[in-house]
Scaffold this active site. Structure first.
Site, PDB file in Angstrom:
ATOM      1  N   CYS A  32       0.825  -1.214   0.000  1.00 39.18           N
ATOM      2  CA  CYS A  32       0.000   0.000   0.000  1.00 39.18           C
ATOM      3  C   CYS A  32       0.860   1.266   0.000  1.00 39.18           C
ATOM      4  CB  CYS A  32      -1.009  -0.059   1.129  1.00 39.18           C
ATOM      5  SG  CYS A  32      -2.417   1.012   0.791  1.00 39.18           S
ATOM      6  N   HIS A  43      -3.425  -4.841   1.510  1.00 40.08           N
ATOM      7  CA  HIS A  43      -2.757  -5.138   2.792  1.00 40.08           C
ATOM      8  C   HIS A  43      -2.755  -6.640   3.050  1.00 40.08           C
ATOM      9  CE1 HIS A  43      -2.388  -1.094   4.685  1.00 40.08           C
ATOM     10  NE2 HIS A  43      -3.269  -0.815   3.749  1.00 40.08           N
ATOM     11  N   GLU A  60      -1.270  -8.282   5.233  1.00 38.03           N
ATOM     12  CA  GLU A  60      -0.967  -8.623   6.631  1.00 38.03           C
ATOM     13  C   GLU A  60      -2.228  -8.679   7.482  1.00 38.03           C
ATOM     14  OE1 GLU A  60      -0.695  -5.796   5.233  1.00 38.03           O
ATOM     15  OE2 GLU A  60      -1.052  -4.127   6.594  1.00 38.03           O
TER      16      GLU A  60
HETATM   17  N1  GLN Z   1      -3.669   6.441   0.958  1.00 38.55           N
HETATM   18  C1  GLN Z   1      -2.362   6.195   1.484  1.00 38.55           C
HETATM   19  C2  GLN Z   1      -1.309   6.967   0.697  1.00 38.55           C
HETATM   20  O1  GLN Z   1      -1.603   7.461  -0.342  1.00 38.55           O
HETATM   21  C3  GLN Z   1      -2.051   4.707   1.454  1.00 38.55           C
HETATM   22  C4  GLN Z   1      -3.059   3.970   2.280  1.00 38.55           C
HETATM   23  C5  GLN Z   1      -2.564   2.724   2.955  1.00 38.55           C
HETATM   24  O2  GLN Z   1      -1.355   2.498   3.116  1.00 38.55           O
HETATM   25  N2  GLN Z   1      -3.509   1.946   3.402  1.00 38.55           N
HETATM   26  O3  GLN Z   1      -0.207   7.085   1.122  1.00 38.55           O
END
Ligand code: GLN
Length: 192
Positions: free
Chosen positions: A86, A176, A178
């Site tokens: 992410c 994610h 995890e």
């Molecule tokens: N929206 C976050 C970003 O742009 C990432 C979101 C996340 O890690 N769940 O950095």
């Protein structure tokens, strides 16, 4: 053997990643020492690295300020594995499409932050992932869209968009892995 796993701990799901890598290691008869990375000097002692989610602008700022960024680049240049998830994927990308994120250029992809759309701020999807026999239930939270892929392999797509990629020793996911207790992505990144 005991694997030393560094989890970037400036923000994000540190304990969940630690559990996932421990349980992946167990199935291979290996132990894991988890090192929380908040300062320079620890990455060079790690066999594998995890770059968790969070806010990519914050993570980027901290790893550069603390001198961790060049150590992560050296870790990858020496062909050591990384799992970036992410916000971690955004920071690891070649181009984050946002000048506030100074990327590490570990994955030959461009991303768009928060681009799955408002109605899909958070959602789950069963993904078929290259290298896994059964679908992986993926949790997306304000996830980035991978808008283009250069010299990297796409491991999974959702609605025709890449959501998991591999570039050399680096695996990146927009979701994610995890959060569901299923450690197969950690397994794929570190033990395959
Ligand atoms: N929206 C976050 C970003 O742009 C990432 C979101 C996340 O890690 N769940 O950095």
């Amino acid at each position: 053997m005991t694997l030393r796993a560094g989890v970037l701990a400036v923000q994000g799901d540190v304990s969940e990643h630690a559990e996932a890598v421990k349980s992946a290691a167990e199935t291979h008869g290996e132990g894991v020492d988890v090192v929380e990375i908040r300062e320079a000097g620890l990455v060079p002692e790690c066999d594998v690295l995890l770059l968790p989610g969070g806010e990519s602008t914050t993570i980027s700022r901290l790893i550069h300020r603390e001198g961790i960024a060049p150590e992560i680049r050296e870790h990858v240049a020496a062909d050591n594995p990384v799992l970036a998830t992410c916000a971690g994927l955004i920071v690891a990308a070649r181009d984050a499409g946002d000048e506030r994120v100074d990327t590490l250029d570990l994955l030959d992809i461009t991303v768009e932050r928060n681009a799955f759309g408002r109605q899909k701020d958070s959602f789950e999807a069963p993904l078929s992932v290259d290298g896994l026999d059964d679908p992986f239930q993926a949790v997306f939270i304000r996830a980035p869209v991978i808008s283009s892929v250069g010299d990297a392999d796409v491991l999974a797509t959702w609605e025709d968009r890449p959501v998991a990629v591999k570039d050399g020793p680096v695996v990146g996911t927009s979701f994610h892995p995890e959060l569901t207790g299923d450690h197969r992505i950690h397994d794929l990144a570190f033990f395959e």
